[in-house]
Scaffold this motif. Sequence first.
Motif, PDB file in Angstrom:
ATOM      1  N   ILE A   5       0.911  -1.204  -0.062  1.00 33.52           N
ATOM      2  CA  ILE A   5       0.128   0.220   0.035  1.00 33.52           C
ATOM      3  C   ILE A   5       0.808   1.319   0.044  1.00 33.52           C
ATOM      4  CG2 ILE A   5      -1.822   1.074   1.185  1.00 33.52           C
ATOM      5  CD1 ILE A   5      -2.610  -1.776   0.044  1.00 33.52           C
ATOM      6  N   SER A   6       0.458   2.352  -0.640  1.00 28.75           N
ATOM      7  CA  SER A   6       1.386   3.532  -0.673  1.00 28.75           C
ATOM      8  C   SER A   6       1.416   4.108   0.389  1.00 28.75           C
ATOM      9  CB  SER A   6       0.554   4.524  -1.394  1.00 28.75           C
ATOM     10  OG  SER A   6       0.883   5.796  -1.250  1.00 28.75           O
ATOM     11  N   ARG A   7       2.665   4.638   0.689  1.00 27.46           N
ATOM     12  CA  ARG A   7       3.299   5.012   1.875  1.00 27.46           C
ATOM     13  C   ARG A   7       2.844   6.551   2.247  1.00 27.46           C
ATOM     14  NH1 ARG A   7       4.249   0.213   1.816  1.00 27.46           N
ATOM     15  NH2 ARG A   7       6.116  -0.574   2.390  1.00 27.46           N
ATOM     16  N   GLY A   8       2.047   7.140   1.116  1.00 26.77           N
ATOM     17  CA  GLY A   8       1.552   8.357   1.401  1.00 26.77           C
ATOM     18  C   GLY A   8       0.302   8.441   2.453  1.00 26.77           C
ATOM     19  N   GLY A  23      -7.378  14.175 -11.580  1.00 29.58           N
ATOM     20  CA  GLY A  23      -6.418  13.290 -12.492  1.00 29.58           C
ATOM     21  C   GLY A  23      -6.088  11.808 -11.816  1.00 29.58           C
ATOM     22  N   LEU A  24      -6.029  11.858 -10.300  1.00 23.07           N
ATOM     23  CA  LEU A  24      -5.683  10.608  -9.680  1.00 23.07           C
ATOM     24  C   LEU A  24      -6.639   9.466  -9.886  1.00 23.07           C
ATOM     25  CD1 LEU A  24      -3.875   9.131  -7.834  1.00 23.07           C
ATOM     26  CD2 LEU A  24      -5.368  10.022  -5.816  1.00 23.07           C
ATOM     27  N   LEU A  25      -7.960   9.748 -10.288  1.00 21.82           N
ATOM     28  CA  LEU A  25      -8.733   8.759 -10.593  1.00 21.82           C
ATOM     29  C   LEU A  25      -8.558   8.269 -12.169  1.00 21.82           C
ATOM     30  CD1 LEU A  25     -11.379   6.920 -10.032  1.00 21.82           C
ATOM     31  CD2 LEU A  25     -12.643   8.795 -10.832  1.00 21.82           C
ATOM     32  N   ALA A  26      -8.220   9.425 -13.007  1.00 18.79           N
ATOM     33  CA  ALA A  26      -7.877   8.969 -14.331  1.00 18.79           C
ATOM     34  C   ALA A  26      -6.806   7.984 -14.510  1.00 18.79           C
ATOM     35  CB  ALA A  26      -7.660  10.013 -15.221  1.00 18.79           C
ATOM     36  N   MET A  27      -5.462   8.315 -13.581  1.00 12.91           N
ATOM     37  CA  MET A  27      -4.336   7.619 -13.549  1.00 12.91           C
ATOM     38  C   MET A  27      -4.715   6.302 -13.036  1.00 12.91           C
ATOM     39  SD  MET A  27      -1.363   8.148 -10.926  1.00 12.91           S
ATOM     40  CE  MET A  27      -2.329   7.581  -9.595  1.00 12.91           C
ATOM     41  N   ALA A  28      -5.702   6.050 -12.054  1.00 12.85           N
ATOM     42  CA  ALA A  28      -5.961   4.886 -11.441  1.00 12.85           C
ATOM     43  C   ALA A  28      -6.757   4.011 -12.198  1.00 12.85           C
ATOM     44  CB  ALA A  28      -6.730   5.175 -10.166  1.00 12.85           C
ATOM     45  N   ALA A  80      -0.344  -2.029 -12.404  1.00 13.94           N
ATOM     46  CA  ALA A  80       0.982  -1.800 -13.165  1.00 13.94           C
ATOM     47  C   ALA A  80       1.842  -1.023 -12.092  1.00 13.94           C
ATOM     48  CB  ALA A  80       0.806  -0.999 -14.315  1.00 13.94           C
ATOM     49  N   SER A  81       1.240  -0.008 -11.443  1.00 13.35           N
ATOM     50  CA  SER A  81       2.333   0.672 -10.529  1.00 13.35           C
ATOM     51  C   SER A  81       1.786   0.270  -8.836  1.00 13.35           C
ATOM     52  CB  SER A  81       1.811   1.967 -10.699  1.00 13.35           C
ATOM     53  OG  SER A  81       2.693   2.719  -9.551  1.00 13.35           O
ATOM     54  N   VAL A  82       2.636  -0.470  -8.323  1.00 10.95           N
ATOM     55  CA  VAL A  82       2.343  -0.921  -6.860  1.00 10.95           C
ATOM     56  C   VAL A  82       2.518   0.381  -6.106  1.00 10.95           C
ATOM     57  CG1 VAL A  82       3.608  -2.064  -4.908  1.00 10.95           C
ATOM     58  CG2 VAL A  82       3.828  -3.194  -7.165  1.00 10.95           C
ATOM     59  N   ALA A  83       3.028   1.349  -6.400  1.00 12.88           N
ATOM     60  CA  ALA A  83       2.996   2.512  -5.360  1.00 12.88           C
ATOM     61  C   ALA A  83       1.604   3.071  -5.635  1.00 12.88           C
ATOM     62  CB  ALA A  83       3.980   3.554  -6.165  1.00 12.88           C
ATOM     63  N   ASN A  84       0.900   2.788  -6.408  1.00 19.95           N
ATOM     64  CA  ASN A  84      -0.483   3.493  -6.909  1.00 19.95           C
ATOM     65  C   ASN A  84      -1.654   2.681  -6.251  1.00 19.95           C
ATOM     66  OD1 ASN A  84       0.552   5.918  -7.911  1.00 19.95           O
ATOM     67  ND2 ASN A  84       0.497   5.047  -9.905  1.00 19.95           N
ATOM     68  N   VAL A  88      -5.827   3.204  -6.570  1.00 16.04           N
ATOM     69  CA  VAL A  88      -6.433   2.466  -7.444  1.00 16.04           C
ATOM     70  C   VAL A  88      -7.635   1.739  -6.785  1.00 16.04           C
ATOM     71  CG1 VAL A  88      -6.530   0.604  -9.216  1.00 16.04           C
ATOM     72  CG2 VAL A  88      -4.546   2.300  -9.284  1.00 16.04           C
ATOM     73  N   ILE A  89      -7.406   0.957  -5.978  1.00 16.12           N
ATOM     74  CA  ILE A  89      -8.695   0.164  -5.187  1.00 16.12           C
ATOM     75  C   ILE A  89      -9.650   1.260  -4.693  1.00 16.12           C
ATOM     76  CG2 ILE A  89      -9.058  -1.092  -3.246  1.00 16.12           C
ATOM     77  CD1 ILE A  89      -7.709  -2.486  -5.428  1.00 16.12           C
ATOM     78  N   ARG A  90      -9.198   2.377  -3.951  1.00 17.15           N
ATOM     79  CA  ARG A  90     -10.147   3.392  -3.316  1.00 17.15           C
ATOM     80  C   ARG A  90     -11.020   3.864  -4.219  1.00 17.15           C
ATOM     81  NH1 ARG A  90      -8.490   4.548   2.066  1.00 17.15           N
ATOM     82  NH2 ARG A  90      -6.029   3.685   2.574  1.00 17.15           N
ATOM     83  N   MET A  91     -10.457   4.282  -5.481  1.00 17.55           N
ATOM     84  CA  MET A  91     -11.244   4.894  -6.672  1.00 17.55           C
ATOM     85  C   MET A  91     -12.034   3.761  -7.240  1.00 17.55           C
ATOM     86  SD  MET A  91     -10.350   7.790  -5.881  1.00 17.55           S
ATOM     87  CE  MET A  91      -9.217   8.546  -5.077  1.00 17.55           C
TER      88      MET A  91
END
Length: 433
Positions: A5-8, A23-28, A80-84, A88-91
């Motif tokens: 899970i993201s460290r943020g 933009g975060l949702l689009a990225m997710a 694809a991106s573990v950091a995200n 991704v799941i939340r969205m």
Amino acid sequence: MPDPISRGPAVTRRTALALGGGGLLAMALASCARGSDTRPSAPGTVTLNSDNPTWGPGYAAASAVLAERIGYRITSRSVASVANYGQVIRMTAQTDSTTDLIKWTNGYRLQDIARADILTDLNPVWDAVTERGWVDPAQRESFSYRGKAYGVPLYKSYYAVFYSKRAFAENGIAVPTTFDGVMDAAQTLKDAGITPFLSPGATTWEAEIWFMQLLASIDPDYYKAVTTDEASYTEDPAAQAMDVWSEMYGNGFFSAPDVTSNDLPGLVGKGQFGMMLYGTWFANTLLANGLTDDDIGFFRVPPRGSTAPAIVVESGSLSVPVKAHRHAAAVDVAENWLATDVQNAWVGFLGDTSPNPQALPESDLVKDLAKDITATRPTELTRYWEASPTPLVEGNVADLGAFMVNPSRANGTATLRSMEDRARTEWKIWNAA
């Protein structure tokens, strides 16, 4: 295994809604399997969102058994991106882009998304699997929030000590049965020119490992209390833990800060490895690197003094989003995931222990530890990474990493004060949400 899970900062219900239009949702959504996540999977399958692409063969092995039991297989999809992954799941869990199942963690990290009303209440599933003896009912608490369970255990790992059978045999060391015996073994290894403990983590999540284990060995009740805002980090058990940790550093028991767990196979071959406190999930990595049960053993860290035995447990959650396309099938998969035959296939791939005490891996390395735990029944404690609200844990782990760089007793005291100050702030935020 390392937490994906993201460290943020944790995304709360309010911030999730705010992020949803940006933009975060689009990225997710772009990070998910292109196009296919917005519609149901093929007949006879349910989809699973995961952050670990290497587990695909394990899901396939378990799915073959599931298909025979209930007619459904799992199709796993990896972000694809573990950091995200967390974002991704939340969205996606709030939209028609969700998968039918999601891989998550337990404890407070699960509670955090359960508060957003995006997961299915699996209390009936827990009732069923408990009645069948497929899971220890004590595990239910770490998958629950306000009386409702929002996941079942995806996997289960213990934190115990890997040790070199060669180093122990050549130096006349028996597997320790007391905490003082562990320290005696470390001293014997040091005297023989072998670094007693490989201890990675000054800049990673691994900084929590020795802190949580020392608290577990000194006072498991305090461990549960301090991680749930019922005790202070400045109380005596924590002070004892930091003093013991500092003394171990002073005695030269730990490896250099730049040594990592990935160095272990090579160190075994060179006869330069003694012990490493780590998750049992790492056993498969060691076996894949050519080590065998003849090279490496496991033992549970004994309690200190007359304390009751305890062991730290790491687990993941298999959860069902409320908006799952094949919701009923996903719940059915969650209920049958812990069946003994399914778990035998799953842990046969992982090489780890199972939430189902009747399922055991083939390797004696982990099997013997599992049998020991069944016989001794130590108190099982949720891993520190999931045992408290995310910002609190991540800040405290950073403090513990800084202590590992300067492990003096004075810095241990200062570290606990910093952790306690953070606890007072973060628990207020958590309780107010």
